[in-house]
Design an enzyme around this catalytic site. Sequence first.
Site, PDB file in Angstrom:
ATOM      1  N   TYR A 143       0.837  -1.206   0.000  1.00  0.00           N
ATOM      2  CA  TYR A 143       0.000   0.000   0.000  1.00  0.00           C
ATOM      3  C   TYR A 143       0.873   1.258   0.000  1.00  0.00           C
ATOM      4  O   TYR A 143       0.552   2.255  -0.641  1.00  0.00           O
ATOM      5  CB  TYR A 143      -0.936  -0.005   1.211  1.00  0.00           C
ATOM      6  N   ARG A 150       1.201   7.020  -6.688  1.00  0.00           N
ATOM      7  CA  ARG A 150       0.058   7.931  -6.819  1.00  0.00           C
ATOM      8  C   ARG A 150       0.488   9.369  -6.570  1.00  0.00           C
ATOM      9  O   ARG A 150       0.147  10.281  -7.325  1.00  0.00           O
ATOM     10  CB  ARG A 150      -1.053   7.521  -5.843  1.00  0.00           C
ATOM     11  N   TYR A 203      -0.855  12.879   6.821  1.00  0.00           N
ATOM     12  CA  TYR A 203      -0.462  11.785   7.706  1.00  0.00           C
ATOM     13  C   TYR A 203       1.049  11.862   7.967  1.00  0.00           C
ATOM     14  O   TYR A 203       1.833  12.129   7.042  1.00  0.00           O
ATOM     15  CB  TYR A 203      -0.762  10.422   7.060  1.00  0.00           C
ATOM     16  N   ARG A 216     -11.740  13.251   2.514  1.00  0.00           N
ATOM     17  CA  ARG A 216     -12.677  12.361   3.219  1.00  0.00           C
ATOM     18  C   ARG A 216     -14.014  12.270   2.518  1.00  0.00           C
ATOM     19  O   ARG A 216     -14.802  11.371   2.768  1.00  0.00           O
ATOM     20  CB  ARG A 216     -12.864  12.840   4.655  1.00  0.00           C
ATOM     21  N   GLU A 323     -13.957  -1.234   6.488  1.00  0.00           N
ATOM     22  CA  GLU A 323     -13.916   0.085   5.850  1.00  0.00           C
ATOM     23  C   GLU A 323     -15.246   0.253   5.120  1.00  0.00           C
ATOM     24  O   GLU A 323     -15.734  -0.684   4.486  1.00  0.00           O
ATOM     25  CB  GLU A 323     -12.731   0.170   4.874  1.00  0.00           C
TER      26      GLU A 323
HETATM   27  C1  3EB Z   1      -7.694   5.839   5.953  1.00  0.00           C
HETATM   28  O1  3EB Z   1      -8.586   6.597   6.375  1.00  0.00           O
HETATM   29  C2  3EB Z   1      -8.135   4.448   5.601  1.00  0.00           C
HETATM   30  O2  3EB Z   1      -5.463   5.499  -0.037  1.00  0.00           O
HETATM   31  O3  3EB Z   1      -7.104   6.159  -1.328  1.00  0.00           O
HETATM   32  C3  3EB Z   1      -9.421   5.134   2.954  1.00  0.00           C
HETATM   33  C4  3EB Z   1      -9.825   5.762   1.764  1.00  0.00           C
HETATM   34  C5  3EB Z   1      -8.121   4.701   3.075  1.00  0.00           C
HETATM   35  C6  3EB Z   1      -8.918   5.957   0.724  1.00  0.00           C
HETATM   36  C7  3EB Z   1      -6.669   5.730  -0.242  1.00  0.00           C
HETATM   37  C8  3EB Z   1      -7.231   4.885   2.015  1.00  0.00           C
HETATM   38  C9  3EB Z   1      -7.625   5.508   0.855  1.00  0.00           C
HETATM   39  O4  3EB Z   1      -6.508   6.165   5.847  1.00  0.00           O
HETATM   40  C10 3EB Z   1      -7.668   3.987   4.285  1.00  0.00           C
END
Ligand code: 3EB
Length: 335
Positions: A143, A150, A203, A216, A323
């Site tokens: 990942y 990306r 992050y 989000r 998820e």
């Molecule tokens: C998170 O909140 C959980 O890498 O496109 C959720 C939605 C998550 C999209 C992405 C990853 C992605 O980090 C994982």
Amino acid sequence: MAAVSLSLDMQYLQPDLAGGRLLGAVRYGHAGPLEISTGLAVPLRCLESAPVCWTSWLGQAPIAQGRLGQLQYRHNQDLLFGHIQLREADFAGQTGASALQAASHAGYQAIFDALHATGFTHLVRCWNYLPDINADGGGLERYRQFNIGRQDAFATSPHASLEAAPAASALGTPSGDLSIYFLASHTPAVALENPRQVPAYRYPSQYGPRTPIFSRGGLLSLAHSETLFISGTASILGHESVHPGKLAEQTEETLRNIAAVVAAANARAISQPFTCEELTLKVFVRHAVDLPQIRQIIDRQWGSAGKALFLQADVCRAELLVEIEAFCSHCRETS
Ligand code: 3EB
């Protein structure tokens, strides 16, 4: 009253062309070739009685289709649905990048090229499916390799921005190719964040050398509709996974996070407010055995498990058990 300009159907039968309204279809269940030419197959197991299930995006006719290299798309006046599948083996042996990183970069580069060529320059919603998402790809989790590719593509595209990133989901499949599908539009969606969570593009580096890039949620206003896309959402507060190993708590935290994105959307919405109960949910369950409990919690909170789609998938952090993503479209009152 005007028809909703985008809807999502989830069903067990292969969709027909829906009276010329089919923008794209995704078949979940097995990797074999698709019987129709307008979508893609994602090898995630359906956790329902049927071996395969379909999600279909319907828009307003007329719909045209095209192809740019490996990327196929269909579009109407407002929206473009595109998809691309990349075989990692085709990207092996590049210096300084794993095959998955190179494939992710190439996939997003192809997407941005298509946005440019078609004039649908705003990426609204992306779905990313990668094999063995939690596996170690030679020193770095896969990942995290995907995130490098990306981000490299976003960094060089004139049509990309971190703060206005598309809504997205990223899930692990047991096999197959890197598969990406997306919706794009002529006008941007309003990017939504969740005040309970750090934006993903911020992050800290403990989650990998490059951050994920997604918002989000996204709120897309078209002439006759207002559409809410909620990204894949998990049991994360701030940037940390919470309730490790606890299924019920993770599910409830996930629903609270979705409710927070709904509230953020309603602060910007021009149609009637969105409610959690009306959302169409797609639920990714790491362990099939957890399905009944997750279903029960969704039903207790929102009463909507009956119209949700449940799929078995690996979530992008090893400790996350569930998820959930969501969609809802409202008609806009035009006076
Ligand atoms: C998170 O909140 C959980 O890498 O496109 C959720 C939605 C998550 C999209 C992405 C990853 C992605 O980090 C994982």
